[in-house]
Motif scaffolding. Structure first.
Motif, PDB file in Angstrom:
ATOM      1  N   ASP A 119       0.854  -1.187   0.000  1.00 26.53           N
ATOM      2  CA  ASP A 119       0.000   0.000   0.000  1.00 26.53           C
ATOM      3  C   ASP A 119       0.891   1.239   0.000  1.00 26.53           C
ATOM      4  N   ILE A 120       1.419   1.562  -1.152  1.00 27.92           N
ATOM      5  CA  ILE A 120       2.436   2.614  -1.242  1.00 27.92           C
ATOM      6  C   ILE A 120       1.846   3.987  -1.535  1.00 27.92           C
ATOM      7  N   ILE A 131      -0.182   3.939 -11.790  1.00 28.76           N
ATOM      8  CA  ILE A 131      -0.230   2.578 -11.279  1.00 28.76           C
ATOM      9  C   ILE A 131      -1.194   2.514 -10.099  1.00 28.76           C
ATOM     10  N   ILE A 132      -1.094   3.488  -9.209  1.00 23.58           N
ATOM     11  CA  ILE A 132      -1.994   3.592  -8.064  1.00 23.58           C
ATOM     12  C   ILE A 132      -2.519   5.016  -8.045  1.00 23.58           C
ATOM     13  N   ASP A 133      -3.852   5.152  -8.040  1.00 25.45           N
ATOM     14  CA  ASP A 133      -4.443   6.492  -8.114  1.00 25.45           C
ATOM     15  C   ASP A 133      -4.452   7.169  -6.742  1.00 25.45           C
ATOM     16  N   ALA A 134      -4.971   8.389  -6.711  1.00 28.66           N
ATOM     17  CA  ALA A 134      -4.964   9.207  -5.492  1.00 28.66           C
ATOM     18  C   ALA A 134      -5.745   8.563  -4.347  1.00 28.66           C
ATOM     19  N   GLU A 135      -6.716   7.692  -4.672  1.00 28.37           N
ATOM     20  CA  GLU A 135      -7.496   7.006  -3.650  1.00 28.37           C
ATOM     21  C   GLU A 135      -6.841   5.709  -3.180  1.00 28.37           C
ATOM     22  N   GLY A 136      -5.673   5.395  -3.751  1.00 25.98           N
ATOM     23  CA  GLY A 136      -4.962   4.180  -3.378  1.00 25.98           C
ATOM     24  C   GLY A 136      -5.400   2.954  -4.129  1.00 25.98           C
TER      25      GLY A 136
END
Length: 140
Positions: A119-120, A131-136
């Motif tokens: 969970d970066i 790859i991972i948006d602002a909401e995680g």
């Protein structure tokens, strides 16, 4: 066990992978494998731990792969290891070892599968791919 990345700083995939590891809160052991190539035994260990055949770990692009005739499927692993020993660039990158597992991280987001803290937070690759948006939420 620490996290180790077999890294080429000239490679965007390798840089993105390293950035994700660091964003997970870990400072990995960085092995610049073109300057400090792993031994034959170490290569075999990495490839085996990643669940791959040695041939799958060969890099073809921007290497002497074709010139050396490495597409010949009759070549033994010993012959492939000899070629990697003479031309470390033939070993694909980045390989990453963590307490969770070992993977060839192509594409770079594969590293998330073997990080203890995947969970970066938000992450965008150098080329702009999210790859991972602002909401995680993992996009890929």
């Amino acid at each position: 066990m620490t996290v180790t990345i077999y890294h080429n700083p000239e490679c965007g995939t390798s840089r993105n992978t390293l950035a994700m590891i660091r964003q997970s809160g870990v400072e990995p052991r960085v092995v610049e494998y073109l300057k400090n190539p792993p031994s034959r035994e170490r290569i075999v260990e990495l490839v085996s731990a990643a669940g791959m055949a040695l041939r799958q770990a060969l890099r073809q692009k921007d290497t002497p792969y074709e010139a050396l005739g490495l597409g010949d499927t009759s070549l033994t692993d010993d012959a492939l290891l000899d070629a990697i020993g003479q031309h470390p660039v033939l070993l694909n990158r980045p390989f990453v070892e963590t307490p969770v597992g070992t993977r060839l991280c192509r594409p770079s987001e594969v590293v998330l599968d073997i990080l203890e803290n995947p969970d970066i937070g938000p992450f965008t690759k150098e080329d702009g791919e999210v790859i991972i948006d602002a909401e995680g939420k993992r996009i890929v």
